[in-house]
Write an enzyme that holds these catalytic residues in place. Structure first.
Site, mmCIF file in Angstrom:
data_model
loop_
_atom_site.group_PDB
_atom_site.id
_atom_site.type_symbol
_atom_site.label_atom_id
_atom_site.label_comp_id
_atom_site.label_asym_id
_atom_site.label_seq_id
_atom_site.Cartn_x
_atom_site.Cartn_y
_atom_site.Cartn_z
ATOM 1 N N ASP A 1 0.636 -1.324 0.204
ATOM 2 C CA ASP A 1 -0.455 -0.046 -0.318
ATOM 3 C C ASP A 1 0.846 1.216 0.194
ATOM 4 O O ASP A 1 2.080 1.447 0.925
ATOM 5 C CB ASP A 1 -1.018 0.069 1.112
ATOM 6 C CG ASP A 1 -2.089 1.029 1.206
ATOM 7 O OD1 ASP A 1 -3.325 0.983 1.198
ATOM 8 O OD2 ASP A 1 -1.279 2.179 1.880
ATOM 9 N N ASN B 1 -2.245 13.364 -2.378
ATOM 10 C CA ASN B 1 -3.918 13.735 -2.650
ATOM 11 C C ASN B 1 -3.787 15.261 -2.654
ATOM 12 O O ASN B 1 -4.634 15.815 -3.664
ATOM 13 C CB ASN B 1 -4.842 13.675 -3.084
ATOM 14 C CG ASN B 1 -4.914 11.865 -3.293
ATOM 15 O OD1 ASN B 1 -4.307 12.217 -5.037
ATOM 16 N ND2 ASN B 1 -5.213 10.824 -3.737
ATOM 17 N N HIS C 1 -5.543 15.486 -6.950
ATOM 18 C CA HIS C 1 -5.764 14.502 -7.875
ATOM 19 C C HIS C 1 -4.927 13.496 -9.134
ATOM 20 O O HIS C 1 -4.260 12.516 -9.242
ATOM 21 C CB HIS C 1 -7.286 14.371 -7.827
ATOM 22 C CG HIS C 1 -7.880 13.934 -6.491
ATOM 23 N ND1 HIS C 1 -7.950 12.505 -5.787
ATOM 24 C CD2 HIS C 1 -8.363 14.710 -6.024
ATOM 25 C CE1 HIS C 1 -8.529 13.275 -4.879
ATOM 26 N NE2 HIS C 1 -8.690 13.773 -4.816
ATOM 27 N N ASP D 1 -2.313 10.469 -9.460
ATOM 28 C CA ASP D 1 -2.785 9.786 -10.641
ATOM 29 C C ASP D 1 -1.327 9.199 -11.351
ATOM 30 O O ASP D 1 -1.122 7.871 -11.477
ATOM 31 C CB ASP D 1 -3.966 9.634 -11.434
ATOM 32 C CG ASP D 1 -5.456 9.974 -11.063
ATOM 33 O OD1 ASP D 1 -5.192 9.439 -10.109
ATOM 34 O OD2 ASP D 1 -5.256 11.014 -12.152
ATOM 35 N N ARG E 1 9.304 -9.663 -11.795
ATOM 36 C CA ARG E 1 9.932 -10.808 -13.451
ATOM 37 C C ARG E 1 8.319 -11.042 -13.958
ATOM 38 O O ARG E 1 7.317 -10.699 -13.874
ATOM 39 C CB ARG E 1 9.832 -12.641 -12.310
ATOM 40 C CG ARG E 1 11.019 -12.540 -11.032
ATOM 41 C CD ARG E 1 11.248 -13.913 -11.219
ATOM 42 N NE ARG E 1 9.988 -14.493 -10.537
ATOM 43 C CZ ARG E 1 9.523 -15.450 -9.905
ATOM 44 N NH1 ARG E 1 10.812 -16.265 -10.130
ATOM 45 N NH2 ARG E 1 8.301 -15.887 -9.540
ATOM 46 N N GLU F 1 -4.837 2.459 -3.620
ATOM 47 C CA GLU F 1 -3.116 2.480 -3.729
ATOM 48 C C GLU F 1 -2.853 1.414 -3.258
ATOM 49 O O GLU F 1 -1.919 1.498 -3.005
ATOM 50 C CB GLU F 1 -2.870 3.966 -3.188
ATOM 51 C CG GLU F 1 -2.892 3.796 -1.341
ATOM 52 C CD GLU F 1 -4.651 4.102 -0.967
ATOM 53 O OE1 GLU F 1 -4.780 4.691 0.645
ATOM 54 O OE2 GLU F 1 -5.293 4.454 -2.271
ATOM 55 N N ARG G 1 13.954 -4.389 -2.937
ATOM 56 C CA ARG G 1 14.876 -3.942 -4.753
ATOM 57 C C ARG G 1 13.496 -2.936 -5.095
ATOM 58 O O ARG G 1 14.024 -1.948 -5.438
ATOM 59 C CB ARG G 1 15.357 -5.251 -5.478
ATOM 60 C CG ARG G 1 15.811 -5.215 -4.522
ATOM 61 C CD ARG G 1 16.654 -6.224 -6.420
ATOM 62 N NE ARG G 1 16.634 -7.432 -7.477
ATOM 63 C CZ ARG G 1 16.164 -8.700 -6.232
ATOM 64 N NH1 ARG G 1 16.539 -8.983 -5.789
ATOM 65 N NH2 ARG G 1 14.941 -9.461 -7.283
#
Length: 395
Positions: free
Chosen positions: A260, A268, A273, A277, A292, A303, A323
């Site tokens: 999350d 936002n 907003h 996006d 991969r 989100e 990573r």
């Protein structure tokens, strides 16, 4: 035995029906529809011009115009098919082949009138186009969808090529005496019966291909999150269920990463907003570049993102997630001249054989909320009696 004029009438009615269906598809904007409509209109023009042979009309109308319409119809159909399957359109080659054939046709109409030579020339042109259609549609077949409509067009084109080639051989070798097209001879009836149905059948196959492409586009829209380009929640969930079933059969490991983006509401509220996006799109690009090819990633909430890792256990997934988190920290999102830095919190869980996807998801979700409770900007995974937390390395 049905008269050739009646065959032309039946084929014309089939062409009108094909035009009605093509017209209903025109608003879809699918490549190749306009060319297919043009090809059928030209074919109807050719049928009408051929029909004037029974009235003693001038040769320019009943021969030159009629065969020119046939040549143009072939060019239009083939150009539309190439566009439909994403192949280059050989305009120069089509113009050269059609122009040369029509010059031969004119020569054997006005300079040295020979019906057989005209039939051989047009049959050779049609044979070449039909073979090209069969080859082109073969190259344009989809990899992961039904190929029925493509095989249908290939078979129609190949059968038509055989018929046209046989017609050329019959009149070239003098096996049958060439007669005017509308004379009710056995050869004329045989060749016309197969020939006049070619364009309606090809059009039917084209309509099936267009329908298949439209279904594929709608499925792609339904399965893809419009903002990030990742899988939608529904598509991700269905695929994840298949992964779980496969893991149950093969007893191979399966792990899930649920993450999350931290303080997304603040992004936002602070930047707008549109910037939020942009952050979601930015994360989607980073995730695609870091994970991969076989990792199953989708946007499952506003989100919130989920990744399923086949054949990996949580230890390896923790490294991959680390990573990705470092990549997010070191590559902030640029939007509207400003730079937006963000992080994410994540939870990792191993799948327990026989466990439902819902239970699997909820366990990863609990790890995610543990990461949030510990200050966010980190990843929590299973680690024996206590959860193990991976924090990002210093930049």
């Amino acid at each position: 035995m049905i008269a050739p004029v009646n065959l032309l009438l039946v084929a014309a009615l089939a062409g009108v029906l094909a035009l009605c269906v093509l017209g209903s598809l025109a608003r879809s904007g699918m490549a190749g529809i306009k060319e297919a409509i043009c090809a059928n209109l030209l074919t109807l023009l050719a049928f009408g011009a051929f029909a004037f042979q029974a009235t003693g009309a001038p040769l320019f109308l009943s021969v030159i115009l009629a065969n020119t319409a046939v040549a143009l119809a072939l060019c239009a159909y083939y150009a539309g098919l190439c566009r439909l399957v994403g192949r280059p359109v050989p305009r120069h080659f089509m113009a050269l082949a059609s122009g040369a054939t029509l010059l031969v046709l004119a020569a054997y109409t006005y300079i040295e009138p020979r019906i057989g030579a005209r039939m051989v020339a047009m049959s050779a042109l049609m044979t070449g186009f039909m073979l090209a259609i069969a080859v082109t549609v073969g190259h344009g077949m989809p990899m992961n969808r039904s190929r029925y409509s493509y095989h249908f067009v290939r078979v129609v084109a190949f059968v038509s090529a055989v018929v046209c080639a046989a017609r050329a051989v019959v009149y070239l070798l003098g096996i049958a005496a060439p007669q005017a097209l509308l004379l009710p001879t056995a050869w004329n009836i045989a060749f016309m019966t197969l020939g006049v149905l070619t364009m309606p059948c090809l059009t039917l196959g084209t309509i099936m291909i267009i329908h298949d492409r439209m279904l594929a586009d709608r499925e792609q829209e339904a399965n893809t999150d419009f903002l990030t380009g990742l899988m939608s929640r529904k598509a991700w969930w269905l695929q994840a269920e298949r992964y779980c079933a496969q893991a149950l059969r093969t007893r191979r490991p399966l792990a899930m990463l649920l993450l999350d983006i931290d303080h997304f509401k603040r992004i936002n509220d602070t930047h707008g907003h549109a910037a939020g996006d942009a952050v979601l799109r930015h994360f989607g690009l980073l995730a695609t570049a870091t994970l991969r090819t076989g990792d199953h990633v989708g946007r499952v909430g506003g989100e919130e993102f989920a990744v399923l890792f086949p054949d990996l256990r949580s230890d390896a997934v923790m490294e991959v997630a680390g990573r990705l988190l470092d990549s997010v920290r070191r590559t902030p999102c640029s939007h509207g001249g400003s730079t937006i830095s963000y992080t994410f919190s994540a939870g990792v869980a191993n799948w327990i054989p026989g466990e439902s996807l819902q239970a699997f998801f909820e366990r990863a979700d609990r790890k995610l909320y543990t990461a949030k409770a510990r200050g966010r900007n980190g990843i929590v995974g299973p680690g024996g009696d206590a959860d193990r937390q991976l924090l990002p390395t210093a930049a």
